[in-house]
Design a protein around this motif. Sequence first.
Motif, PDB file in Angstrom:
ATOM      1  N   VAL A 196       0.858  -1.196   0.000  1.00  0.00           N
ATOM      2  CA  VAL A 196       0.000   0.000   0.000  1.00  0.00           C
ATOM      3  C   VAL A 196       0.885   1.234   0.000  1.00  0.00           C
ATOM      4  CG1 VAL A 196      -1.854   1.240   1.178  1.00  0.00           C
ATOM      5  CG2 VAL A 196      -1.730  -1.255   1.349  1.00  0.00           C
ATOM      6  N   GLN A 197       0.479   2.238  -0.760  1.00  0.00           N
ATOM      7  CA  GLN A 197       1.162   3.525  -0.753  1.00  0.00           C
ATOM      8  C   GLN A 197       0.160   4.628  -0.401  1.00  0.00           C
ATOM      9  OE1 GLN A 197       2.578   4.622  -4.615  1.00  0.00           O
ATOM     10  NE2 GLN A 197       0.592   4.414  -5.609  1.00  0.00           N
ATOM     11  N   LEU A 198       0.680   5.712   0.168  1.00  0.00           N
ATOM     12  CA  LEU A 198      -0.150   6.854   0.542  1.00  0.00           C
ATOM     13  C   LEU A 198       0.205   8.037  -0.337  1.00  0.00           C
ATOM     14  CD1 LEU A 198      -2.164   8.314   2.453  1.00  0.00           C
ATOM     15  CD2 LEU A 198      -0.208   8.822   3.941  1.00  0.00           C
ATOM     16  N   MET A 258      -7.977  -2.592   2.446  1.00  0.00           N
ATOM     17  CA  MET A 258      -7.021  -2.988   1.412  1.00  0.00           C
ATOM     18  C   MET A 258      -6.836  -4.502   1.372  1.00  0.00           C
ATOM     19  SD  MET A 258      -6.527  -0.017   0.300  1.00  0.00           S
ATOM     20  CE  MET A 258      -5.305  -0.383  -0.938  1.00  0.00           C
ATOM     21  N   GLU A 259      -6.870  -5.063   0.153  1.00  0.00           N
ATOM     22  CA  GLU A 259      -6.681  -6.497  -0.027  1.00  0.00           C
ATOM     23  C   GLU A 259      -5.193  -6.817  -0.146  1.00  0.00           C
ATOM     24  OE1 GLU A 259      -9.937  -5.052  -2.980  1.00  0.00           O
ATOM     25  OE2 GLU A 259      -7.924  -4.446  -2.332  1.00  0.00           O
ATOM     26  N   GLY A 260      -4.885  -8.090  -0.014  1.00  0.00           N
ATOM     27  CA  GLY A 260      -3.529  -8.538  -0.273  1.00  0.00           C
ATOM     28  C   GLY A 260      -3.219  -8.464  -1.758  1.00  0.00           C
ATOM     29  N   PRO A 261      -1.940  -8.542  -2.142  1.00  0.00           N
ATOM     30  CA  PRO A 261      -1.581  -8.359  -3.560  1.00  0.00           C
ATOM     31  C   PRO A 261      -2.221  -9.394  -4.485  1.00  0.00           C
ATOM     32  CG  PRO A 261       0.303  -9.120  -2.241  1.00  0.00           C
ATOM     33  CD  PRO A 261      -0.758  -8.725  -1.286  1.00  0.00           C
ATOM     34  N   TYR A 262      -2.292 -10.667  -4.070  1.00  0.00           N
ATOM     35  CA  TYR A 262      -2.870 -11.693  -4.955  1.00  0.00           C
ATOM     36  C   TYR A 262      -4.376 -11.491  -5.100  1.00  0.00           C
ATOM     37  CZ  TYR A 262       1.634 -13.963  -4.419  1.00  0.00           C
ATOM     38  OH  TYR A 262       2.977 -14.237  -4.423  1.00  0.00           O
ATOM     39  N   GLU A 263      -5.016 -11.116  -4.015  1.00  0.00           N
ATOM     40  CA  GLU A 263      -6.463 -10.864  -4.085  1.00  0.00           C
ATOM     41  C   GLU A 263      -6.758  -9.674  -4.993  1.00  0.00           C
ATOM     42  OE1 GLU A 263     -10.217  -9.720  -1.104  1.00  0.00           O
ATOM     43  OE2 GLU A 263      -8.269 -10.294  -0.254  1.00  0.00           O
ATOM     44  N   GLY A 279      -1.824  -1.226  -3.697  1.00  0.00           N
ATOM     45  CA  GLY A 279      -3.008  -0.434  -3.380  1.00  0.00           C
ATOM     46  C   GLY A 279      -2.643   1.002  -3.063  1.00  0.00           C
ATOM     47  N   THR A 280      -3.611   1.886  -3.194  1.00  0.00           N
ATOM     48  CA  THR A 280      -3.358   3.312  -2.988  1.00  0.00           C
ATOM     49  C   THR A 280      -4.396   3.913  -2.054  1.00  0.00           C
ATOM     50  OG1 THR A 280      -2.385   3.522  -5.196  1.00  0.00           O
ATOM     51  CG2 THR A 280      -3.106   5.553  -4.112  1.00  0.00           C
ATOM     52  N   ILE A 281      -3.892   4.652  -1.079  1.00  0.00           N
ATOM     53  CA  ILE A 281      -4.752   5.470  -0.223  1.00  0.00           C
ATOM     54  C   ILE A 281      -4.435   6.925  -0.524  1.00  0.00           C
ATOM     55  CG2 ILE A 281      -5.390   6.061   2.143  1.00  0.00           C
ATOM     56  CD1 ILE A 281      -4.429   3.323   3.014  1.00  0.00           C
ATOM     57  N   ARG A 282      -5.463   7.730  -0.752  1.00  0.00           N
ATOM     58  CA  ARG A 282      -5.267   9.144  -1.073  1.00  0.00           C
ATOM     59  C   ARG A 282      -5.829  10.010   0.051  1.00  0.00           C
ATOM     60  NH1 ARG A 282      -6.293   6.702  -5.963  1.00  0.00           N
ATOM     61  NH2 ARG A 282      -4.756   7.147  -7.603  1.00  0.00           N
ATOM     62  N   ASP A 331      -8.629   2.440  -2.767  1.00  0.00           N
ATOM     63  CA  ASP A 331      -9.147   1.623  -3.872  1.00  0.00           C
ATOM     64  C   ASP A 331      -9.256   0.164  -3.447  1.00  0.00           C
ATOM     65  OD1 ASP A 331      -6.499   0.977  -3.696  1.00  0.00           O
ATOM     66  OD2 ASP A 331      -6.026   1.330  -5.818  1.00  0.00           O
ATOM     67  N   GLY A 332      -9.624  -0.047  -2.173  1.00  0.00           N
ATOM     68  CA  GLY A 332      -9.743  -1.397  -1.638  1.00  0.00           C
ATOM     69  C   GLY A 332     -11.104  -2.017  -1.894  1.00  0.00           C
TER      70      GLY A 332
END
Length: 768
Positions: free
Chosen positions: A326-328, A361-366, A376-379, A396-397
């Motif tokens: 996840v990135q912010l 937020m989901e895991g990368p495979y999900e 994933g991105t949090i804004r 965007d989860g």
Amino acid sequence: MSQDQHGDLSAFSMLDLFRMEADSQTQILTDGLLAMERHAGDAAAVEAMMRAAHSIKGAAAIVGLQVVVQLAHGMEDSFVAAQHGRLKLTPERVDVLLSGVDLIVQLSRLDDAGAEAWLAANAAQIDQTLNAIAGIADLPELPALPPAPAPMSAPLPPEAAEPQAPVASGLAGEEAEAAAPAPRTATSTGAPAKAQAQNFDKLLSLASESRINAHQMHPFVGALQRFKRNQSSLFSAIEHLHEAIARSADPGLMEKSLLALQKTQPLKQFMLEHIADIETYERRLLAVSQGMVDEVLALRMRPFRDGIHAFPRMVRDLARSLGKEVQLEIDGEDTLVDRDILAKIESPLNHMLRNAIDHGMEGPYERIDAGKEALGTIRMEARHRAGMLSIEISDDGRGVDLEKIRQSVIERKMASPAMAAALSPGELLEFLFLPAFSLKEKANQLSGRGVGLDIVHETIRQQNGTVRLESEPGRGFRALITLPLTQSIVRALVVDVHGEAYAIPIVKVESVVRVPQAAIHTLENKQFFELKGEHLGLVSAAQVLELGEAANQAEDLPVVVIGRGKQSYALVVDAIRGEQSLAVQAIDPIFGKMRDISAAALLDDGEPVLILDVPDLLLSIDKLLHEGGLHQLAQAGHAERRKAKRILVVDDSLTVREMERKLLLARGFDVDVAIDGIDGWNVVRSGEYDLVITDVDMPRMDGIELVSLIKKDLHLHKLPVMIVSYKDRPEDRARGLSAGADYYLTKGSFHDETLLDAVADLIGDARL
């Protein structure tokens, strides 16, 4: 008038009242112990637990539960030792104290019929718990786990290390997360920062006064304009007189009238020039004074980035600890925010981000399986909109499953299936703000206990802000937070109530309408009208503020709608003046917390105005509705009530004050109650009482301080005051009597007749 939040308690037995009190006080003990396990040395938590144990002990003594008295007394001794640094509340010791709390809860659930049998069957467990509490200091202290290392140049926020904490920490984990940013802001509350804040307040006060003085030029300019018009009328009359004399052909009169006419010309020119100069001066003065206010406020503003600089690292590390990517992204870092507001919203924003990572937020495979990028991105975006600070947090989860909320509402019996089915998405999301409401089946270190969003909502509300949630299942979640730009200047709606000016923060005003008398309906002595398809209860502002009868008898009533959802009310005022920007000035601490009032200010014309505390006002309205009558009903019964002497009972223990109230009512006295010293001080000043009965140990203000205030008051110093306390040492009695108490009664020797005899000694029979 102060009322118990539980409503009418007359139908409850003493044991029922004890159960109610035990429920609330054991919850305080549980929360405090869990908090102390995570944050040793929390003086406020220890004090709250001491007060809760003391209240349980007193209430249990009233109903004759000696085992509970012993348990509470032992726990109180432990808290006293912890407060003085003689005992460290390690996890092992917390386990022992929590077992005592559990036993108190079990004992409070016993009925009279089965109590003896249960006590006999569980005697061994009871003795074991009592002995464990008595010997709590002998438990060994296990070494604490070493803290996670962090580089000095870029320290990790405390939240980043918390996923490693044990799951057994329970609720304390959420409370710890709420308090986690505190170390970063603690330095701002030191002596230099306090002095700086005081200097700022003085500067703002002076700048505001200059602005008020500038506004006071306007009526002076208006008076000069009226003088100029009168002067013009006089000059016109002189001209007409000169023309009439000219027709009379009298040379002497003509010469004198011509001389008078000539003398009017420089006067006319003088007025024109000087009025223009004064108007220019007024405009400059207004601009300069407003500029001073703006510059002083600018000193308090900080860029948004100063409060959220640690968030990107926290989001990255926390996501990695959960196996997520996840990135912010932050937009609006340069947006200016009042430094006090920025410090107080740091924790709510932290909660929102952690919820987004753990819940949304989901895991990368999900994510890849769902057709999304693995990252994933949090804004987070901060902007000034319509004179307010708007903060938007979106991700965007997976979003929130609205049907899961609906099902949880039904399972918790918060609504019937039919009612839950009719709830809109917005109404369903509001349940996430409720304490202990969570959609997780199992709690972990981050979430699942339903505390995070409750803290967010409460903190934002305390800052006169609002928070709204939106969700799109499978695509993301969004939180919209709206806050005032500063707490020093508030945009408020100014209204007249009973001839006095009051201000309501504009962010707390839902709408302003005029309601025709014909549109008002009455049901069960409650008045309401329909607005946008909803029924809104009408309440007189004069009645809520206890200013007397409402003076507005117009056909159309000016109404201000406050509150949201089911807690919306229509406040009837005398007149609505309009909106103004007010420089907030704190009320002198000598007045304490004034009911329904948050602060004061000066209007543009220099008139003082009180700023209403809307959440407190809503509570006052709820209390008023629980009384079951409108203003005229209360007035009609006033003469009848004052046929008996009136007593105020002040005690933070629900059981004790209700028992005293019932005893005194049975003797024919009129009895009002207050839940602590501050409440008692506000109530005693707003009514006519013949006696005050007060406890000693109470939150916010103790009984000794209350007695001192009463005895020092010019109007109340002759009012008899009785102290009823568990403190029976000679020095305690001497302290109470030296404060001015007229009678000191110990609860240890307390009997029904003892209290009634003491009351009779002080004020005689109930009849006036």
